[in-house]
Enzyme design. Structure first.
Site, PDB file in Angstrom:
ATOM      1  N   TYR A   8      24.249 -50.012  -5.945  1.00 29.36           N
ATOM      2  CA  TYR A   8      25.335 -49.210  -6.859  1.00 29.36           C
ATOM      3  C   TYR A   8      26.518 -48.919  -6.017  1.00 29.36           C
ATOM      4  O   TYR A   8      26.607 -49.338  -4.934  1.00 29.36           O
ATOM      5  CB  TYR A   8      24.585 -47.652  -7.031  1.00 29.36           C
ATOM      6  CG  TYR A   8      25.066 -46.873  -8.349  1.00 29.36           C
ATOM      7  CD1 TYR A   8      25.606 -45.576  -8.011  1.00 29.36           C
ATOM      8  CD2 TYR A   8      25.635 -47.474  -9.683  1.00 29.36           C
ATOM      9  CE1 TYR A   8      26.248 -44.628  -8.878  1.00 29.36           C
ATOM     10  CE2 TYR A   8      26.036 -46.721 -10.338  1.00 29.36           C
ATOM     11  CZ  TYR A   8      26.502 -45.345 -10.312  1.00 29.36           C
ATOM     12  OH  TYR A   8      27.304 -44.514 -11.093  1.00 29.36           O
ATOM     13  N   ARG A  14      24.741 -42.863 -11.342  1.00 31.41           N
ATOM     14  CA  ARG A  14      23.367 -43.347 -12.047  1.00 31.41           C
ATOM     15  C   ARG A  14      22.354 -43.810 -11.070  1.00 31.41           C
ATOM     16  O   ARG A  14      21.251 -44.356 -11.749  1.00 31.41           O
ATOM     17  CB  ARG A  14      23.685 -44.212 -13.089  1.00 31.41           C
ATOM     18  CG  ARG A  14      24.757 -43.630 -14.130  1.00 31.41           C
ATOM     19  CD  ARG A  14      24.588 -44.595 -15.451  1.00 31.41           C
ATOM     20  NE  ARG A  14      25.698 -43.956 -16.489  1.00 31.41           N
ATOM     21  CZ  ARG A  14      25.208 -42.960 -17.215  1.00 31.41           C
ATOM     22  NH1 ARG A  14      24.047 -42.348 -17.020  1.00 31.41           N
ATOM     23  NH2 ARG A  14      26.171 -42.483 -18.273  1.00 31.41           N
ATOM     24  N   TRP A 104      34.409 -40.100 -17.943  1.00 35.59           N
ATOM     25  CA  TRP A 104      34.519 -40.376 -16.483  1.00 35.59           C
ATOM     26  C   TRP A 104      35.688 -41.166 -15.947  1.00 35.59           C
ATOM     27  O   TRP A 104      36.092 -40.914 -14.896  1.00 35.59           O
ATOM     28  CB  TRP A 104      32.998 -41.133 -16.129  1.00 35.59           C
ATOM     29  CG  TRP A 104      31.996 -40.753 -16.215  1.00 35.59           C
ATOM     30  CD1 TRP A 104      31.054 -40.753 -17.162  1.00 35.59           C
ATOM     31  CD2 TRP A 104      31.333 -39.349 -15.411  1.00 35.59           C
ATOM     32  NE1 TRP A 104      29.928 -39.881 -17.059  1.00 35.59           N
ATOM     33  CE2 TRP A 104      30.095 -39.104 -15.918  1.00 35.59           C
ATOM     34  CE3 TRP A 104      31.666 -38.748 -14.211  1.00 35.59           C
ATOM     35  CZ2 TRP A 104      29.180 -38.073 -15.612  1.00 35.59           C
ATOM     36  CZ3 TRP A 104      30.716 -37.890 -13.992  1.00 35.59           C
ATOM     37  CH2 TRP A 104      29.776 -37.290 -14.561  1.00 35.59           C
TER      38      TRP A 104
END
Ligand SMILES: CCC(=O)N1CCc2c(cnn2-c2cccc(F)c2)C1
Length: 199
Positions: A8, A14, A104
């Protein structure tokens, strides 16, 4: 013993729910944090072009909730019946639905603030009241022991409170659940040692 790699960006985002489950279960994994500058080069090699992905024994799993559900099953965090699993999944999906409403990537800061104010003034109270109703005076959302939706509540709260300072202030049982999750020794240790990032 399986080998795990979680890829990530350098943020909670997430991937944090999976990181909580790894920590709780004491499972060793490679916490790969991709620099934004390198993402365009890496992206074409990523199934479905989105992070996080998890590689387990050479098999790549995409979608953060599929990753987390797999790990929760490994860790014994999915409840004690298929009914409890469904209850957990529904609450996870409700929390996740709210995260998808957050702008976002909005670059216009004035518009972003307007959208966030509308979200936290109007949508958040509906989510919070329903979550508070589901929790009631129990220790955990589902069943009589901690499950991965309790972890997800803490992950989401930790980020949402950075977006709205009084988030969940009127829901003492939800605040108590956050504290209960963060008091789990393995979670407390992870929170203390994890890379400090804004999101
Ligand atoms: C690449 C970045 C990205 O996809 N974002 C969307 C999701 C997200 C971001 C930051 N936190 N966050 C998130 C997700 C789920 C629960 C939660 F609490 C927070 C940014």
């Amino acid at each position: 013993m399986s080998t795990y790699k979680l890829s990530y960006f350098n943020m909670r985002g997430r991937a944090e729910l999976a990181r909580y489950i790894f920590a709780y279960a004491g499972i060793q994994y490679d916490d790969i944090r991709i620099e934004w500058v390198n993402w365009p080069t890496i992206k074409p090699s990523i199934p479905f072009l989105h992070l996080p992905v998890m590689e387990v024994d050479g098999v790549i799993i995409h979608q953060s909730l599929a990753i987390s559900r797999y790990l929760a099953r490994e860790a014994g965090l999915v409840g004690k019946s298929i009914l409890e699993q469904a209850q957990i999944d529904a609450l996870v999906d409700s929390l996740n639905d709210f995260t998808t409403l957050i702008p976002w990537n909005e670059k216009d800061e004035i518009l972003k603030k307007k959208l966030l104010d509308d979200l936290f003034d109007n949508e958040a109270p509906v989510l919070l009241q329903n979550l508070a109703n589901q929790l009631g005076n129990k220790d955990w959302f589902v069943g009589d022991s901690v499950t991965w939706v309790d972890f997800y509540w803490d992950v989401c709260f930790t980020t949402f409170i950075t977006l709205r300072q009084d988030f969940a202030a009127n829901y003492p049982n939800l605040l108590a659940l956050k504290d209960r999750v963060e008091a789990i020794p393995e979670i407390a240790e992870w929170i203390k040692n994890r890379p400090q990032t804004v999101l």
